[in-house]
Design an enzyme around this catalytic site. Structure first.
Site, PDB file in Angstrom:
ATOM      1  N   GLY A  31       0.801  -1.219   0.000  1.00 39.39           N
ATOM      2  CA  GLY A  31       0.000   0.000   0.000  1.00 39.39           C
ATOM      3  C   GLY A  31       0.830   1.263   0.000  1.00 39.39           C
ATOM      4  N   HIS A  34       2.270   4.410  -5.003  1.00 39.66           N
ATOM      5  CA  HIS A  34       2.911   5.500  -5.740  1.00 39.66           C
ATOM      6  C   HIS A  34       3.078   5.055  -7.193  1.00 39.66           C
ATOM      7  CE1 HIS A  34       6.461   3.008  -5.393  1.00 39.66           C
ATOM      8  NE2 HIS A  34       6.411   3.078  -4.072  1.00 39.66           N
ATOM      9  N   GLY A  36       5.485   3.880  -8.820  1.00 36.47           N
ATOM     10  CA  GLY A  36       6.171   2.593  -8.997  1.00 36.47           C
ATOM     11  C   GLY A  36       5.170   1.444  -8.949  1.00 36.47           C
ATOM     12  N   HIS A  37       4.329   1.444  -7.917  1.00 37.45           N
ATOM     13  CA  HIS A  37       3.293   0.413  -7.807  1.00 37.45           C
ATOM     14  C   HIS A  37       2.371   0.454  -9.030  1.00 37.45           C
ATOM     15  CE1 HIS A  37       3.892   1.241  -3.314  1.00 37.45           C
ATOM     16  NE2 HIS A  37       4.238  -0.016  -3.441  1.00 37.45           N
ATOM     17  N   GLY A 147       8.746  -5.353  -8.693  1.00 33.57           N
ATOM     18  CA  GLY A 147       9.565  -4.244  -9.164  1.00 33.57           C
ATOM     19  C   GLY A 147      11.057  -4.553  -9.077  1.00 33.57           C
ATOM     20  N   GLN A 148      11.778  -4.090 -10.065  1.00 33.03           N
ATOM     21  CA  GLN A 148      13.253  -4.176 -10.049  1.00 33.03           C
ATOM     22  C   GLN A 148      13.828  -3.421  -8.852  1.00 33.03           C
ATOM     23  OE1 GLN A 148      15.266  -2.474 -13.507  1.00 33.03           O
ATOM     24  NE2 GLN A 148      16.990  -2.018 -12.161  1.00 33.03           N
ATOM     25  N   GLN A 153      14.771  -8.963  -3.481  1.00 24.97           N
ATOM     26  CA  GLN A 153      13.448  -9.555  -3.224  1.00 24.97           C
ATOM     27  C   GLN A 153      12.951 -10.294  -4.462  1.00 24.97           C
ATOM     28  OE1 GLN A 153      10.102  -7.453  -1.186  1.00 24.97           O
ATOM     29  NE2 GLN A 153       9.294  -7.257  -3.242  1.00 24.97           N
ATOM     30  N   SER A 185       9.273   5.435  -3.547  1.00 24.56           N
ATOM     31  CA  SER A 185       9.174   4.485  -2.434  1.00 24.56           C
ATOM     32  C   SER A 185       8.172   5.012  -1.421  1.00 24.56           C
ATOM     33  CB  SER A 185      10.545   4.332  -1.760  1.00 24.56           C
ATOM     34  OG  SER A 185      10.396   3.698  -0.496  1.00 24.56           O
ATOM     35  N   ARG A 187       8.505   4.784   1.547  1.00 21.47           N
ATOM     36  CA  ARG A 187       9.284   5.303   2.682  1.00 21.47           C
ATOM     37  C   ARG A 187       9.833   6.705   2.422  1.00 21.47           C
ATOM     38  NH1 ARG A 187      10.582  -0.487   3.427  1.00 21.47           N
ATOM     39  NH2 ARG A 187       9.865  -1.018   5.518  1.00 21.47           N
TER      40      ARG A 187
HETATM   41  P1  AMP Z   1       6.039  -2.492  -1.571  1.00 24.30           P
HETATM   42  O1  AMP Z   1       4.682  -1.904  -1.417  1.00 24.30           O
HETATM   43  O2  AMP Z   1       7.145  -1.568  -1.211  1.00 24.30           O
HETATM   44  O3  AMP Z   1       6.155  -3.863  -0.925  1.00 24.30           O
HETATM   45  O4  AMP Z   1       6.233  -2.741  -3.124  1.00 24.30           O
HETATM   46  C1  AMP Z   1       5.332  -3.529  -3.854  1.00 24.30           C
HETATM   47  C2  AMP Z   1       5.919  -3.810  -5.217  1.00 24.30           C
HETATM   48  O5  AMP Z   1       6.157  -2.573  -5.894  1.00 24.30           O
HETATM   49  C3  AMP Z   1       7.270  -4.543  -5.150  1.00 24.30           C
HETATM   50  O6  AMP Z   1       7.328  -5.519  -6.171  1.00 24.30           O
HETATM   51  C4  AMP Z   1       8.247  -3.429  -5.386  1.00 24.30           C
HETATM   52  O7  AMP Z   1       9.465  -3.864  -5.946  1.00 24.30           O
HETATM   53  C5  AMP Z   1       7.492  -2.543  -6.357  1.00 24.30           C
HETATM   54  N1  AMP Z   1       8.026  -1.179  -6.352  1.00 24.30           N
HETATM   55  C6  AMP Z   1       8.232  -0.389  -5.265  1.00 24.30           C
HETATM   56  N2  AMP Z   1       8.802   0.777  -5.628  1.00 24.30           N
HETATM   57  C7  AMP Z   1       8.969   0.727  -6.974  1.00 24.30           C
HETATM   58  C8  AMP Z   1       9.502   1.625  -7.947  1.00 24.30           C
HETATM   59  N3  AMP Z   1      10.003   2.807  -7.617  1.00 24.30           N
HETATM   60  N4  AMP Z   1       9.502   1.247  -9.241  1.00 24.30           N
HETATM   61  C9  AMP Z   1       9.006   0.029  -9.598  1.00 24.30           C
HETATM   62  N5  AMP Z   1       8.484  -0.859  -8.735  1.00 24.30           N
HETATM   63  C10 AMP Z   1       8.470  -0.521  -7.441  1.00 24.30           C
END
Ligand code: AMP
Length: 295
Positions: A31, A34, A36-37, A147-148, A153, A185, A187
């Site tokens: 959640g 952003h 990226g998600h 995500g890369q 992970q 991110s 964070r």
């Molecule tokens: P998270 O919510 O941080 O657990 O991320 C969920 C998914 O989004 C994971 O597969 C992450 O690698 C991906 N993700 C997070 N930040 C980015 C980003 N800046 N660009 C691409 N994918 C992302």
């Protein structure tokens, strides 16, 4: 889009989708969505007829002194962000439903994940592998997008899928960056304006690595030294590691090859940030670089 809160309902809904002939893509997230998600969600919808986004701040992947309690949560905003993508369901399970009192089985991804992020965050990848296996079991998707950005992970998840013979295709999506180059991110909200300036050095160190490689440097020690020097100029950022690894084994390399991956992690203020870049020839697209890294 349905917001589904129970494991039983999610299983039932996914089964119905499959019976109706849909192909399903799953995007697991914690959640605070952003860009990226959302790039993962976009890809999911391109690849499959149905898209499911899970939102679950997984307690099992946080250490006792980490940011579980204050991790940003905003379900209403997340649901709004997902609307334009026409995903079929947003799965928001409770911790009690995912980890009932009698839950005892965890996935141990092996010694190799005790390095880098695994060294900094003991049990992190055990929690990640366990929750991803659960989500794959609940949704049973054809494809899952990651995500890369979280490169180690993604590596753990590929191993999980291969080692447990899971019938799902893992798709890796390039890193989405904010306008100043900082990797998007959840964070990043922890950063003050000043800390954000320091945080930008992570991406700049990766840019430096890319340039050196484009100019013919293949000595990994020299490149990581240059990365370290750049970051260490700024007292506001404390570098945890700057390494270059082989994407297949995750071992550090002496000689950089196309597809080698530069990984950095640092603490800035109260935030721990990670970033990476796949090293390859000048002009290669993000997708080409991902292919060179075997993703
Ligand atoms: P998270 O919510 O941080 O657990 O991320 C969920 C998914 O989004 C994971 O597969 C992450 O690698 C991906 N993700 C997070 N930040 C980015 C980003 N800046 N660009 C691409 N994918 C992302």
């Amino acid at each position: 889009m349905r917001v589904i809160r129970s494991v039983a309902e999610m299983k039932h809904f996914a089964r119905q989708l499959r019976r109706a002939g849909a192909t399903i893509a799953l995007v697991p997230t914690m959640g605070a969505l952003h860009e990226g998600h959302l790039s993962l969600v976009r890809r999911a919808k391109q690849e499959c007829s149905a898209g499911i986004v899970s939102i679950f701040v997984n307690p099992a992947q946080f250490g006792p002194s980490e940011d579980l309690a204050r991790y940003p949560r905003n379900l209403e905003k997340d649901v709004e962000a997902l609307r334009p993508f026409e995903v079929d369901a947003c799965f928001v399970p409770t911790a009690e439903d995912m980890y009932p009192a009698d839950f005892i089985t965890f996935v141990d991804p092996g010694a190799i994940v005790r390095r880098l992020e695994g060294a900094a965050r003991p049990n992190h990848f055990r929690g990640v592998a366990t929750i991803v296996l659960k989500l794959l079991g609940i949704v049973n998707p054809d494809l899952a997008c990651f995500g890369q950005k979280d490169f180690q992970q993604a590596w753990v998840i590929r191993r999980l899928v291969s080692d447990f013979n899971l019938d799902v295709r893992v798709v890796l999506c390039p890193i989405v960056r904010e306008a100043d180059g900082l990797a998007a991110s959840s964070r990043n909200v922890y950063l003050s304006a000043e800390e954000r300036q320091s945080a930008r050095l992570l991406n700049r160190s990766l840019e430096r690595a890319k340039e050196l490689v484009w100019n013919g440097e293949s000595n990994s020690g020299l490149v990581t030294q240059a990365m370290r020097q750049l970051v260490e100029q700024d007292a506001g950022i404390s570098l945890d590691y700057a390494v270059i690894v082989s994407p297949a084994s995750f071992d550090t390399v002496e000689r950089i090859a196309a597809g080698s991956v530069a990984l950095v992690a640092a603490r800035v203020g109260s935030a721990r940030l990670i970033d990476n870049a796949i090293l390859g020839p000048r002009g290669a697209t993000e997708e080409e670089l991902l292919e060179m890294a075997g993703s």
